[in-house]
Design an enzyme around this catalytic site. Structure first.
Site, PDB file in Angstrom:
ATOM      1  N   CYS A   1      -1.056  -6.675   8.492  1.00  0.00           N
ATOM      2  CA  CYS A   1      -1.986  -5.803   9.234  1.00  0.00           C
ATOM      3  C   CYS A   1      -1.600  -5.905  10.709  1.00  0.00           C
ATOM      4  O   CYS A   1      -2.208  -6.670  11.464  1.00  0.00           O
ATOM      5  CB  CYS A   1      -3.435  -6.219   9.004  1.00  0.00           C
ATOM      6  N   ALA A   2      -0.616  -5.139  11.114  1.00  0.00           N
ATOM      7  CA  ALA A   2       0.106  -5.437  12.352  1.00  0.00           C
ATOM      8  C   ALA A   2      -0.413  -4.747  13.615  1.00  0.00           C
ATOM      9  O   ALA A   2      -0.188  -5.236  14.715  1.00  0.00           O
ATOM     10  CB  ALA A   2       1.585  -5.085  12.182  1.00  0.00           C
ATOM     11  N   ALA A   3      -1.049  -3.580  13.498  1.00  0.00           N
ATOM     12  CA  ALA A   3      -1.423  -2.824  14.705  1.00  0.00           C
ATOM     13  C   ALA A   3      -2.351  -3.666  15.598  1.00  0.00           C
ATOM     14  O   ALA A   3      -3.194  -4.411  15.091  1.00  0.00           O
ATOM     15  CB  ALA A   3      -2.118  -1.527  14.302  1.00  0.00           C
ATOM     16  N   PRO A   4      -2.158  -3.581  16.936  1.00  0.00           N
ATOM     17  CA  PRO A   4      -1.230  -2.729  17.699  1.00  0.00           C
ATOM     18  C   PRO A   4       0.104  -3.389  18.036  1.00  0.00           C
ATOM     19  O   PRO A   4       0.779  -2.978  18.974  1.00  0.00           O
ATOM     20  CB  PRO A   4      -2.018  -2.459  18.980  1.00  0.00           C
ATOM     21  N   GLY A   5       0.478  -4.455  17.325  1.00  0.00           N
ATOM     22  CA  GLY A   5       1.817  -5.004  17.481  1.00  0.00           C
ATOM     23  C   GLY A   5       1.944  -6.234  18.352  1.00  0.00           C
ATOM     24  O   GLY A   5       3.057  -6.701  18.588  1.00  0.00           O
TER      25      GLY A   5
ATOM     26  N   LYS B   1       1.075  -9.451  17.801  1.00  0.00           N
ATOM     27  CA  LYS B   1       1.586 -10.609  17.063  1.00  0.00           C
ATOM     28  C   LYS B   1       2.993 -10.352  16.538  1.00  0.00           C
ATOM     29  O   LYS B   1       3.832 -11.255  16.509  1.00  0.00           O
ATOM     30  CB  LYS B   1       0.623 -10.968  15.925  1.00  0.00           C
TER      31      LYS B   1
ATOM     32  N   ASP C   1       0.771  -1.494   8.631  1.00  0.00           N
ATOM     33  CA  ASP C   1      -0.652  -1.255   8.859  1.00  0.00           C
ATOM     34  C   ASP C   1      -1.061  -0.009   8.092  1.00  0.00           C
ATOM     35  O   ASP C   1      -0.313   0.974   8.041  1.00  0.00           O
ATOM     36  CB  ASP C   1      -0.967  -1.083  10.346  1.00  0.00           C
TER      37      ASP C   1
ATOM     38  N   ASP D   1      -0.869   0.392   2.078  1.00  0.00           N
ATOM     39  CA  ASP D   1      -2.061  -0.396   1.794  1.00  0.00           C
ATOM     40  C   ASP D   1      -1.608  -1.832   1.550  1.00  0.00           C
ATOM     41  O   ASP D   1      -0.832  -2.096   0.623  1.00  0.00           O
ATOM     42  CB  ASP D   1      -2.770   0.160   0.551  1.00  0.00           C
TER      43      ASP D   1
ATOM     44  N   CYS E   1     -10.684 -13.148  13.452  1.00  0.00           N
ATOM     45  CA  CYS E   1     -11.408 -13.379  14.707  1.00  0.00           C
ATOM     46  C   CYS E   1     -12.904 -13.465  14.416  1.00  0.00           C
ATOM     47  O   CYS E   1     -13.727 -12.920  15.141  1.00  0.00           O
ATOM     48  CB  CYS E   1     -11.094 -12.314  15.750  1.00  0.00           C
TER      49      CYS E   1
END
Length: 407
Positions: A202-206, A208, A226, A253, A325
């Protein structure tokens, strides 16, 4: 004697009117008094005074009972929770949730810190610049900066700035990324190496993903996936600005990702969550998130974590890092425990994050695996960071435990 005069009906109506008016005045007086009493009770100073009084009473509850006090601990906690909900403007059910995680005293500290802003942090991009060069450039532009912490070699805390730090020439040139201290920790736990195959599910917005590429020295393969296509523009822009050359941005997904590709050395899952650790950044969370939201998102998190594990190369003992988080146990320890029960994985220490608190081994009636102590928790009131959870897992086998036992 009855009044039979012609004026009698008029006088009776007049008396009835006077009685009705008097009753209405009395009712208004009562309503005003009740409103004034309610306003007086909800006055922030009085609410805070009650909070302090209840905390003091809880501290010396045993002594006060010996002195003849009749209030139970449950009744004190009930009033404390109502007052904390009113004072900090959190939904009551969230305050009740926090009181299952923290002691009453620490819960107050957590809530107080949660509504205060966290420091602005820049992660220096060593693909393009050294931290000392970034610091020098920001100082020249009127910023006051200092190293983030002993555990970070690339973080800079920006204490004061005369310019928008997200629009300086250095920022636009990709020298640094604005990224909170806590959100850098999952990547430190993942510890990606040059030449490896890395997946962020789940990468957005990049943020990490770009940090992974930085630690990989732009060598290897990085897949930034994502589900939400409209967020890919930000991911692509950040990766390009920061000089990342090894990444492919994918829209799948995450729950079905093992059917798309697999065999990764390391997988990072910063899962969608309720955000209960980042209320300072999004105050709407305080009045909108519910316990039901926590339960719903936990179901998705479990599915994603199993998919992350199944995307690893089991033959190489791949690594999965799970993070959120949020501070809720339902989204953190309970999700990891589910993965421990369903897959052949074990929790391993994250040496780079030894400064954080350990994960819970118990919470209320729930019990977790002893290795959960290797997970790490971050809190705004103890670390001056966003509330975060990070857990590092090593994959021992790919098959479902139940299926494996039947085989």
């Amino acid at each position: 004697m009855a009044d039979d005069s012609p004026e009698a009906p008029a006088r009776a109506l007049e008396r009835a009117g006077k009685l009705k008016k008097q009753q209405q005045q009395e009712d208004v007086a009562v309503d005003v008094a009740a409103l004034e009493e309610e306003d007086d009770r909800d006055d922030p100073q009085r609410v805070w005074a009650r909070v302090q009084s209840n905390l003091e009473e809880l501290t010396h509850l045993a002594q006060k009972r010996r002195e003849g006090a009749t209030r139970s601990r449950a009744s004190i906690i009930e009033e404390l929770a109502a007052d904390l909900s009113s004072y900090y403007e959190f939904l009551r059910e969230l305050v009740d949730l926090f009181l299952t995680i923290f002691s009453p005293h620490e819960c107050v500290e957590f809530l107080d810190a949660s509504v205060k802003p966290r420091p602005v942090v820049a992660r220096c991009n060593t693909l393009k610049a050294r931290r000392k060069d970034v610091a020098a450039a920001l100082v020249k532009r009127g910023c006051t900066v200092e190293p983030l912490a002993a555990w970070s070699k690339v973080g800079l805390k920006i204490n004061r700035s005369d310019v928008p730090v997200g629009a300086t020439p250095e920022y636009l040139a990709g020298w640094y990324m604005l990224q909170s201290a806590a959100s850098q920790c999952p990547v430190l736990a993942l510890d990606p190496k040059p030449g490896e195959r890395i997946l962020e599910l789940c990468a957005a917005p990049g943020g990490k993903s770009s940090y992974c590429a930085q630690l990989m020295k732009n060598q290897g393969v990085l897949i930034a996936n994502d589900l939400k296509r409209d967020r890919h523009k930000a991911t692509t822009a950040n990766l390009h600005r920061l000089g990342v050359k090894i990444a492919a941005v994918v829209c799948q997904d995450g729950r079905a990702f093992p059917g798309v590709m697999g065999g990764f050395d390391r997988v990072l899952l910063d899962a969608p969550c309720t955000g209960l650790g980042v209320c300072a950044r999004d105050p709407s969370i305080q009045g909108s998130r519910t316990v039901e939201d926590v339960k719903k998102i936990a179901h998705l998190q479990k599915e994603l974590l199993l998919a992350a594990i199944d995307s690893c190369d089991a033959k190489k003992a791949g690594v999965v890092v799970y993070s959120t988080c949020s501070v809720s146990v339902e989204e953190n320890e309970a999700v990891v425990q589910y993965a421990l029960d369903k897959r052949s994985v074990k929790i391993v220490p994250s040496e780079a994050l030894d400064f954080a608190r350990p994960g819970f081994l118990r919470c209320g009636s729930r019990r977790f695996h002893p290795s959960m102590a290797n997970a790490r928790r971050f809190y705004p009131h103890t670390h001056n960071m966003d509330g975060f959870f990070v857990c590092k897992l090593r994959v021992l086998g790919k098959k479902d435990k139940k299926r494996k036992s039947r085989d």
